[in-house]
Design a protein around this motif. Structure first.
Motif, short mmCIF file in Angstrom:
data_model
loop_
_atom_site.label_atom_id
_atom_site.label_comp_id
_atom_site.label_asym_id
_atom_site.label_seq_id
_atom_site.Cartn_x
_atom_site.Cartn_y
_atom_site.Cartn_z
N LYS B 152 0.83 -1.20 0.00
CA LYS B 152 0.00 0.00 0.00
C LYS B 152 0.86 1.25 0.00
O LYS B 152 1.90 1.29 0.66
CB LYS B 152 -0.87 -0.02 1.26
N SER B 156 1.11 12.24 -0.38
CA SER B 156 0.67 13.63 -0.49
C SER B 156 1.84 14.41 -1.06
O SER B 156 2.94 14.34 -0.52
CB SER B 156 0.29 14.19 0.88
N TYR B 217 -10.87 12.82 -8.20
CA TYR B 217 -9.41 12.92 -8.22
C TYR B 217 -9.02 13.80 -9.42
O TYR B 217 -9.74 13.87 -10.41
CB TYR B 217 -8.78 11.53 -8.39
N GLU B 221 -3.38 13.19 -9.94
CA GLU B 221 -3.50 12.14 -8.93
C GLU B 221 -3.71 10.77 -9.59
O GLU B 221 -3.11 9.77 -9.18
CB GLU B 221 -4.65 12.48 -7.96
N ILE B 225 -1.39 7.31 -9.46
CA ILE B 225 -1.97 6.01 -9.07
C ILE B 225 -1.74 4.97 -10.17
O ILE B 225 -1.18 3.90 -9.94
CB ILE B 225 -3.48 6.19 -8.76
N LYS B 229 1.34 1.75 -10.55
CA LYS B 229 0.99 0.32 -10.72
C LYS B 229 1.62 -0.25 -11.99
O LYS B 229 2.12 -1.37 -11.99
CB LYS B 229 -0.54 0.17 -10.76
N LEU B 237 -1.39 -3.42 -6.35
CA LEU B 237 -0.87 -2.48 -5.33
C LEU B 237 -1.93 -1.43 -5.00
O LEU B 237 -2.54 -0.85 -5.89
CB LEU B 237 0.39 -1.81 -5.86
N LYS B 238 -2.16 -1.20 -3.71
CA LYS B 238 -3.06 -0.12 -3.30
C LYS B 238 -2.29 1.20 -3.34
O LYS B 238 -1.29 1.34 -2.64
CB LYS B 238 -3.59 -0.37 -1.88
N VAL B 239 -2.75 2.13 -4.15
CA VAL B 239 -2.07 3.43 -4.27
C VAL B 239 -3.09 4.55 -4.20
O VAL B 239 -4.13 4.49 -4.87
CB VAL B 239 -1.33 3.57 -5.62
N ALA B 240 -2.81 5.58 -3.42
CA ALA B 240 -3.67 6.76 -3.38
C ALA B 240 -2.78 7.99 -3.38
O ALA B 240 -1.67 7.97 -2.83
CB ALA B 240 -4.54 6.75 -2.13
N ALA B 241 -3.26 9.07 -4.01
CA ALA B 241 -2.45 10.29 -4.12
C ALA B 241 -3.30 11.53 -3.93
O ALA B 241 -4.45 11.58 -4.36
CB ALA B 241 -1.77 10.34 -5.49
N THR B 242 -2.71 12.52 -3.24
CA THR B 242 -3.27 13.87 -3.17
C THR B 242 -2.18 14.80 -3.66
O THR B 242 -1.09 14.83 -3.08
CB THR B 242 -3.66 14.22 -1.72
N TYR B 257 3.42 7.38 2.78
CA TYR B 257 3.14 6.32 3.76
C TYR B 257 3.05 5.01 3.00
O TYR B 257 2.36 4.93 1.98
CB TYR B 257 1.82 6.61 4.48
N GLU B 259 2.82 0.52 3.34
CA GLU B 259 2.75 -0.71 4.11
C GLU B 259 3.48 -1.78 3.31
O GLU B 259 3.19 -2.00 2.13
CB GLU B 259 1.29 -1.10 4.39
#
Lengths: 354, 354
Positions: B152, B156, B217, B221, B225, B229, B237-242, B257, B259
């Motif tokens: 994960k 930001s 989004y 962003e 993401i 991948k 893969l879990k991906v998030a972006a701001t 961040y 995991e």
């Protein structure tokens, strides 16, 4: 009403950035004041401050300054609070302290009125005002937690220099001027004035606010982590913070990732909850480019929330962007709101009638 | 060597911010060049550029401009790439494209050489250079993933205005000057010049980079993401972006961040991995205030990583701070490195010898 003649209020640190905002807020909110005592260190004593068209001279604080004071608002640094807050309490005052001196003391309520006003009932003379970055975050998270539960918070902050005081504002302005005019300026204040190394803040980003603790987090980051758990009464909440200083004068922004207690919720549910939350203004219309920004939040009382998105890979995950004036809700305003809550709950009385 | 006389290289968008950096990098890295053709729109044609003490005149691009070209480096916007990249390929050139036009095309390798150089083997004439924010992040994450797995990512960003081109740099400087001199300036470029609303960037923070997509989004962003991948070859893969724009001229920062795949790892393990990672420089000594900052990363080739911390509540969680020059590793340098990888892998030949 038990305070028909108002209270004797003392402001400790009256000439500082937050102290000045406290005095403004007392006037603006028409706080019931019988007498206002303004206190400072010896260095700033003698300065004159205008309050409701009356000139008040700032006096050097001594233990006896708190004789007869009902409510003492402290924002002069942790060591000053440690020295004088017990003296004020001994003389019958209730202290609302803006420093980190007492925040994690289990005897001291740490309060954001919209979140945990009830904690005031357990006070022992001192009430702590949380860290600025913490206040705006918990104000936005508490209504979501009440509606849908909350398991995890990961926050990255975008913090303004005014959080480091007037000298830091001055440093940002001087450096910006110098860089534009291609002159040299030696950084002297940020990230932490008492440490050895100082870095350029103009047109730069400094990933350090306050000193480092032994675990590699800064004190600012540990404050956000520990204070959030204490204010929300959730020792089991997973909280992580990365705190970063930017070339912005006032207004803290936060990019916040949360995992809530259900996967049955969508963005419009979260928006609905925040629309009805006390002290929160929803600014979230991506199609018309509406979202919170520090330049638009300065001077405003509320906590502004926008950019709310559901995580695309984590069923219970949401992202949001939280902005507030760090000198108002983040400091002076929350302090006064705590005092107002004390009055509302009948937890403070005016000595003139006692 | 199959390129002893060097290659015929074309730079499309030679007068832009990234195009200029590409030309500098070709010279600085002594890229094997037989002939350099500089191309642009009609508007910029006729400008003269110095390359290895030789004056080269920029010409207006037409399909025939790519006759005899071995390697064409594109950075003139997505619509120009869509129009001219196929023309270049048709004439036997390999295109390395800096725009987002082909990045998510399954036929097109999306490459950061330190991460997925092997993907170049499958190219069909066009290779895509990833988004600047993505490049620096995957360069730091890949070695960690190889050592410990990766589940994960929540990022930001703190992005510089130069990512929005020369007009945005000019806007930051003009606005800063105006605000310091208490003059008015009407924002006209940021966040997205083609949209209706423009906001102040000087002393402010704008939580919008590129337009919004339908899911709330921004395109920036979604690029971070999806590209992460694809480059890492991890659709799961879990991906998030701001993604957030700051008043910084050059140098993107990221609060990341992650995991990982094990709870048996500590901060010194992660540091050890990054210390030996290609293209990465570890800057992580909190006790002596050493961490990456954009003002110190400008002009440097590497991706700088610091502030590495273990999450205090999540067994597999870590936090880090990643900074790089968005015009170099984020754009021009990675483009040239892709071309160098093509040569190293024998995937491009010089037409003079064909």
């Amino acid at each position: 009403m038990s305070y028909k003649d108002g209270f004797h209020v003392a402001v400790m640190g009256a000439t500082g950035a937050v102290g000045q905002q406290i005095i403004k807020q007392l006037e603006k909110r028409n706080f019931p004041i019988r007498k206002l005592t303004l206190l400072s260190s010896a260095r700033s004593a003698g300065k004159e401050v205008l309050f409701k068209n009356e000139v008040i001279t700032v006096k050097e604080a001594v233990p006896e300054s708190f004789e007869g004071v009902d409510i003492a608002l402290f924002s002069a640094g942790g060591s000053i609070s440690e020295k004088f807050a017990p003296e004020a309490v001994k003389r019958g005052a209730i202290v609302i302290d803006n420093t980190s001196a007492f925040r994690m003391n289990p005897e001291v309520p740490l309060v954001v009125p919209e979140v945990n006003e009830d904690a005031l009932h357990g006070h022992n003379g001192i009430i702590a005002n949380p860290n600025c970055s913490t206040i705006q975050m918990v104000a936005a998270l508490q209504p979501i937690r009440e509606a849908y539960g909350l398991n995890k918070v990961v926050v990255s902050t975008y913090q303004a220099v005014s959080g480091a005081g007037a000298a830091a504002i001055n440093e940002l302005n001087k450096q910006t001027n110098a860089i534009i005019n291609k002159e040299e300026v030696e950084p002297a204040i940020l990230p932490v004035s008492s440490l050895d190394k100082h870095y350029q803040i103009a047109f730069n980003v400094i990933p350090q606010i306050d000193k480092f603790t032994e675990n590699g987090y800064t004190y600012e980051e540990m404050k956000m982590i520990n204070e959030t758990k204490k204010i929300m009464g959730m020792p089991e909440l997973k909280v992580a913070a990365t705190c970063v200083r930017l070339p912005v004068e006032t207004g803290h922004s936060e990019s916040v990732y949360i995992e809530i207690g259900t996967n049955k919720v969508n963005v419009s549910d979260i928006k609905h909850v925040l629309q009805n939350a006390p002290g929160v203004t929803l600014q979230d219309e991506p199609e018309s480019q509406v979202y919170p920004m520090p330049a638009m939040a300065v001077g405003k009382d509320d906590v502004f929330v926008g950019r709310i998105r559901k995580d695309l890979d984590e069923e219970t995950g949401f992202h949001m962007w939280i902005v507030s004036d760090n000198l108002l809700k983040g400091a002076a305003l929350n302090t006064i709101q705590i005092a107002e809550s004390l009055i509302k709950l009948g937890l403070v009385s005016s000595k003139v009638e006692a």
